[in-house]
Motif scaffolding. Structure first.
Motif, PDB file in Angstrom:
ATOM      1  N   ARG A 129       1.009  -1.330  -0.101  1.00 32.92           N
ATOM      2  CA  ARG A 129       0.108  -0.013  -0.047  1.00 32.92           C
ATOM      3  C   ARG A 129       0.774   1.224  -0.072  1.00 32.92           C
ATOM      4  NH1 ARG A 129      -5.459  -0.093  -1.114  1.00 32.92           N
ATOM      5  NH2 ARG A 129      -6.627  -1.594  -0.162  1.00 32.92           N
ATOM      6  N   THR A 130       0.161   2.214  -0.559  1.00 34.77           N
ATOM      7  CA  THR A 130       0.932   3.641  -0.704  1.00 34.77           C
ATOM      8  C   THR A 130       0.041   4.459  -0.084  1.00 34.77           C
ATOM      9  OG1 THR A 130       2.168   3.196  -2.497  1.00 34.77           O
ATOM     10  CG2 THR A 130       1.976   5.476  -1.937  1.00 34.77           C
ATOM     11  N   ILE A 131       0.621   5.477   0.963  1.00 38.30           N
ATOM     12  CA  ILE A 131      -0.224   6.470   1.739  1.00 38.30           C
ATOM     13  C   ILE A 131      -0.565   7.507   0.675  1.00 38.30           C
ATOM     14  CG2 ILE A 131      -0.385   7.842   3.606  1.00 38.30           C
ATOM     15  CD1 ILE A 131       1.573   6.021   5.175  1.00 38.30           C
ATOM     16  N   VAL A 132      -1.640   7.865   0.423  1.00 40.57           N
ATOM     17  CA  VAL A 132      -2.212   8.984  -0.645  1.00 40.57           C
ATOM     18  C   VAL A 132      -2.878   9.998  -0.143  1.00 40.57           C
ATOM     19  CG1 VAL A 132      -3.329   9.155  -2.868  1.00 40.57           C
ATOM     20  CG2 VAL A 132      -2.290   6.929  -2.355  1.00 40.57           C
ATOM     21  N   LEU A 133      -2.356  11.137  -0.170  1.00 39.15           N
ATOM     22  CA  LEU A 133      -3.019  12.381   0.274  1.00 39.15           C
ATOM     23  C   LEU A 133      -3.509  13.408  -0.964  1.00 39.15           C
ATOM     24  CD1 LEU A 133      -1.173  11.373   2.661  1.00 39.15           C
ATOM     25  CD2 LEU A 133      -1.745  13.638   3.518  1.00 39.15           C
ATOM     26  N   ALA A 134      -4.749  13.569  -1.106  1.00 38.81           N
ATOM     27  CA  ALA A 134      -5.053  14.635  -2.006  1.00 38.81           C
ATOM     28  C   ALA A 134      -5.568  15.946  -1.625  1.00 38.81           C
ATOM     29  CB  ALA A 134      -6.250  13.849  -2.940  1.00 38.81           C
ATOM     30  N   PRO A 135      -4.862  16.897  -1.807  1.00 37.30           N
ATOM     31  CA  PRO A 135      -5.285  18.468  -1.480  1.00 37.30           C
ATOM     32  C   PRO A 135      -6.457  18.887  -2.575  1.00 37.30           C
ATOM     33  CG  PRO A 135      -3.258  18.550  -2.753  1.00 37.30           C
ATOM     34  CD  PRO A 135      -3.605  16.953  -2.695  1.00 37.30           C
ATOM     35  N   SER A 136      -7.202  20.060  -2.060  1.00 38.58           N
ATOM     36  CA  SER A 136      -8.188  20.503  -3.052  1.00 38.58           C
ATOM     37  C   SER A 136      -7.655  22.096  -3.112  1.00 38.58           C
ATOM     38  CB  SER A 136      -9.582  20.466  -2.588  1.00 38.58           C
ATOM     39  OG  SER A 136      -9.555  21.104  -1.367  1.00 38.58           O
ATOM     40  N   THR A 137      -6.940  22.694  -2.407  1.00 38.96           N
ATOM     41  CA  THR A 137      -6.339  24.003  -2.562  1.00 38.96           C
ATOM     42  C   THR A 137      -4.750  24.089  -2.460  1.00 38.96           C
ATOM     43  OG1 THR A 137      -6.340  24.550  -0.022  1.00 38.96           O
ATOM     44  CG2 THR A 137      -8.470  24.855  -1.117  1.00 38.96           C
ATOM     45  N   ILE A 138      -4.322  25.082  -2.921  1.00 41.61           N
ATOM     46  CA  ILE A 138      -2.845  25.150  -2.844  1.00 41.61           C
ATOM     47  C   ILE A 138      -2.419  25.331  -1.536  1.00 41.61           C
ATOM     48  CG2 ILE A 138      -0.706  26.508  -3.693  1.00 41.61           C
ATOM     49  CD1 ILE A 138      -2.289  27.118  -6.052  1.00 41.61           C
ATOM     50  N   ASN A 139      -3.252  26.127  -0.637  1.00 37.16           N
ATOM     51  CA  ASN A 139      -2.686  26.144   0.750  1.00 37.16           C
ATOM     52  C   ASN A 139      -2.777  24.821   1.578  1.00 37.16           C
ATOM     53  OD1 ASN A 139      -1.870  28.451   2.274  1.00 37.16           O
ATOM     54  ND2 ASN A 139      -3.874  28.238   3.660  1.00 37.16           N
ATOM     55  N   GLU A 140      -3.883  23.977   1.106  1.00 36.79           N
ATOM     56  CA  GLU A 140      -3.850  22.706   1.820  1.00 36.79           C
ATOM     57  C   GLU A 140      -2.849  21.923   1.113  1.00 36.79           C
ATOM     58  OE1 GLU A 140      -7.302  19.406   2.721  1.00 36.79           O
ATOM     59  OE2 GLU A 140      -7.073  19.967   0.619  1.00 36.79           O
ATOM     60  N   ALA A 141      -2.113  21.937  -0.141  1.00 37.77           N
ATOM     61  CA  ALA A 141      -1.165  21.328  -0.783  1.00 37.77           C
ATOM     62  C   ALA A 141       0.047  21.361   0.316  1.00 37.77           C
ATOM     63  CB  ALA A 141      -1.073  21.850  -2.013  1.00 37.77           C
ATOM     64  N   VAL A 142       0.306  22.654   0.677  1.00 36.28           N
ATOM     65  CA  VAL A 142       1.675  22.860   1.446  1.00 36.28           C
ATOM     66  C   VAL A 142       1.248  22.113   2.622  1.00 36.28           C
ATOM     67  CG1 VAL A 142       2.510  24.683   3.042  1.00 36.28           C
ATOM     68  CG2 VAL A 142       1.799  25.209   0.473  1.00 36.28           C
ATOM     69  N   GLU A 143       0.049  22.161   3.520  1.00 40.97           N
ATOM     70  CA  GLU A 143       0.013  21.397   4.758  1.00 40.97           C
ATOM     71  C   GLU A 143       0.097  19.901   4.423  1.00 40.97           C
ATOM     72  OE1 GLU A 143      -3.722  22.733   6.176  1.00 40.97           O
ATOM     73  OE2 GLU A 143      -3.309  24.878   6.185  1.00 40.97           O
ATOM     74  N   LEU A 144      -0.417  19.438   3.422  1.00 39.39           N
ATOM     75  CA  LEU A 144      -0.386  17.848   3.192  1.00 39.39           C
ATOM     76  C   LEU A 144       1.184  17.431   2.815  1.00 39.39           C
ATOM     77  CD1 LEU A 144      -4.065  17.041   1.469  1.00 39.39           C
ATOM     78  CD2 LEU A 144      -3.031  16.970   4.073  1.00 39.39           C
ATOM     79  N   THR A 145       1.838  18.372   2.054  1.00 35.30           N
ATOM     80  CA  THR A 145       3.233  17.914   1.628  1.00 35.30           C
ATOM     81  C   THR A 145       4.107  17.694   3.137  1.00 35.30           C
ATOM     82  OG1 THR A 145       3.067  19.385  -0.230  1.00 35.30           O
ATOM     83  CG2 THR A 145       5.384  18.906   0.541  1.00 35.30           C
ATOM     84  N   TYR A 146       3.636  18.841   3.981  1.00 36.08           N
ATOM     85  CA  TYR A 146       4.181  18.492   5.364  1.00 36.08           C
ATOM     86  C   TYR A 146       3.974  16.972   5.766  1.00 36.08           C
ATOM     87  CZ  TYR A 146       5.377  23.487   5.562  1.00 36.08           C
ATOM     88  OH  TYR A 146       5.966  24.597   5.489  1.00 36.08           O
ATOM     89  N   LYS A 147       2.655  16.849   5.787  1.00 38.95           N
ATOM     90  CA  LYS A 147       1.970  15.683   6.394  1.00 38.95           C
ATOM     91  C   LYS A 147       2.435  14.296   5.703  1.00 38.95           C
ATOM     92  CE  LYS A 147      -1.459  13.681   9.192  1.00 38.95           C
ATOM     93  NZ  LYS A 147      -1.391  13.865  10.511  1.00 38.95           N
ATOM     94  N   THR A 148       2.855  14.462   4.350  1.00 34.74           N
ATOM     95  CA  THR A 148       3.448  13.297   3.545  1.00 34.74           C
ATOM     96  C   THR A 148       4.480  12.824   3.944  1.00 34.74           C
ATOM     97  OG1 THR A 148       1.946  13.962   1.733  1.00 34.74           O
ATOM     98  CG2 THR A 148       3.842  12.539   1.204  1.00 34.74           C
ATOM     99  N   PHE A 149       5.556  13.959   4.216  1.00 34.51           N
ATOM    100  CA  PHE A 149       6.763  13.509   4.923  1.00 34.51           C
ATOM    101  C   PHE A 149       6.640  12.823   6.123  1.00 34.51           C
ATOM    102  CE2 PHE A 149       8.312  16.375   1.797  1.00 34.51           C
ATOM    103  CZ  PHE A 149       9.829  15.877   1.192  1.00 34.51           C
TER     104      PHE A 149
END
Length: 367
Positions: A129-149
């Motif tokens: 399995r790969t953990i997969v996060l999907a943002p809907s805004t650029i601001n959320e993309a920043v937060e989820l990039t942190y979360k992905t690491f």
């Protein structure tokens, strides 16, 4: 900031030490940004000779406990699948940014969500399995990039940020908050050299080939226990006007933004619509969606593909209400007006069913 550049800056803020990539639209700005910023910060940037090379460089660097990342798109992510499977098997915490373009094949560079299966089900071999996060805004993309690491290192697993080309190319105001997640310690597993004297430790190996006895059976059992833990602890989702809704919309990524706007318009028309947006596509918020779907008249799933997430939605709701699909393929964007018209159609259909239920015995009605 443009989405791709915001994701790149977020990765750097998270402490990224090594970036490996190969150019492909619509994510080229990530590599371009890294080629300038990483050397300036005395960190490693390599423009690899191929996507295969990039993912294997990622495996090598991440196996030492170094925060490492690659980014690519669709048909090029397909070339990385063997490496991602190997990473999962060796329990190496690499980060993959996937900015989707339209397919199948080379397709074109317009936005799409056709890689849901690729990301969540995996194109590589084996039960991983790969953990997969999907943002809907650029601001959320920043937060989820942190979360992905963070999640990659917490579970020693490949983790992917999945965005579509629209999110990568559009510009929005962004708040680049400081990275406040503590990356879990990797000193007990990383291949950082055995050292000498008091610092000498037993030899370690991080491999995906397990040929001895029951080694592979035991490894698979261990991985499944880990995946169950991730499913229990890391589900993320958003509900918008969903609790009292008659018609529940499901969507992810930028499509969810269009759906949210359609929900607002539908409410003004007197139609009780709501939205359920999975943020983690794996682990998928199945139980949370099922609870939300109870009592709803119908679900409208909206995607820029042929209904790939709808299979997970169907499995989650387990028949508690009907479900229909509104989709666009090959890079076309679903518009707010189209969603509104479909909501109206479903609302009328639900009203007719309600009237029929009052007029005829229940056993005579087939929905």
């Amino acid at each position: 900031m443009k989405g791709n550049k915001a994701i790149a800056q977020a990765a750097i803020n998270a402490g990224l030490e090594c970036y490996f990539g190969y150019p492909i639209t619509p994510q080229n700005e990530i590599g371009e940004f890294m080629s300038d910023e990483m050397p300036r910060l005395s960190r490693t940037y390599i423009s690899a000779e191929s996507e295969l090379a990039a993912v294997n460089m990622l495996i090598g660097a991440a196996s030492t406990g170094t925060l490492s990342m690659t980014s690519s798109s669709s048909c090029a992510i397909a070339l990385m699948q063997e490496g991602i499977s190997a990473m999962a098997t060796a329990e190496i915490p690499g980060v993959i940014i996937s900015v989707m373009r339209a397919g199948p094949g080379l397709g074109n560079i317009t936005p799409s969500q056709g890689d849901y299966f690729q990301a969540t089900k995996g194109g590589g071999n084996g039960d991983y399995r790969t953990i997969v996060l999907a943002p809907s805004t650029i601001n959320e993309a920043v937060e989820l990039t942190y979360k992905t690491f963070y999640l990659a290192f917490k579970y020693r697993n490949p983790a992917m940020l999945l965005a579509d080309g629209m999110l990568g190319q559009m510009m929005e105001p962004v708040e680049l908050k400081p990275f406040d997640l503590k990356i879990p310690d990797s000193s007990d597993w990383e291949a950082d050299g055995v050292g000498e004297g008091a610092n000498k430790r037993p030899f370690r190996k991080l491999v995906s080939l397990h040929m001895q006895g029951n080694d592979l059976i035991l490894l698979n059992e261990k991985l499944q226990r880990k995946y169950n833990t991730i499913q229990q602890n890391e589900v993320m989702y958003e509900k918008y006007m969903a609790d009292d809704a008659d018609i529940l919309l499901t969507a992810f990524g930028t499509v969810a933004r269009v759906a949210k706007s359609a929900v607002q318009k539908a409410r003004k028309l007197g139609i009780k619509a709501g939205l359920f947006r999975p943020v983690t596509l794996w682990p998928f918020p199945s139980e949370e969606l099922k609870d939300t779907a109870k009592g709803k008249k119908t679900i409208l799933d909206i995607e820029l593909n042929e209904g790939q997430m709808m299979l997970d939605v169907k499995a989650a709701i387990d028949g508690v209400c009907p479900i229909e699909l509104l989709s666009r393929l090959g890079g076309a964007i679903v518009k707010e007006g189209e969603i509104i018209e479909k909501i109206k159609e479903l609302s009328n259909k639900c009203s007719l069913s309600h009237n029929a239920a009052e007029k005829f015995p229940k056993e005579q009605i087939i929905c």
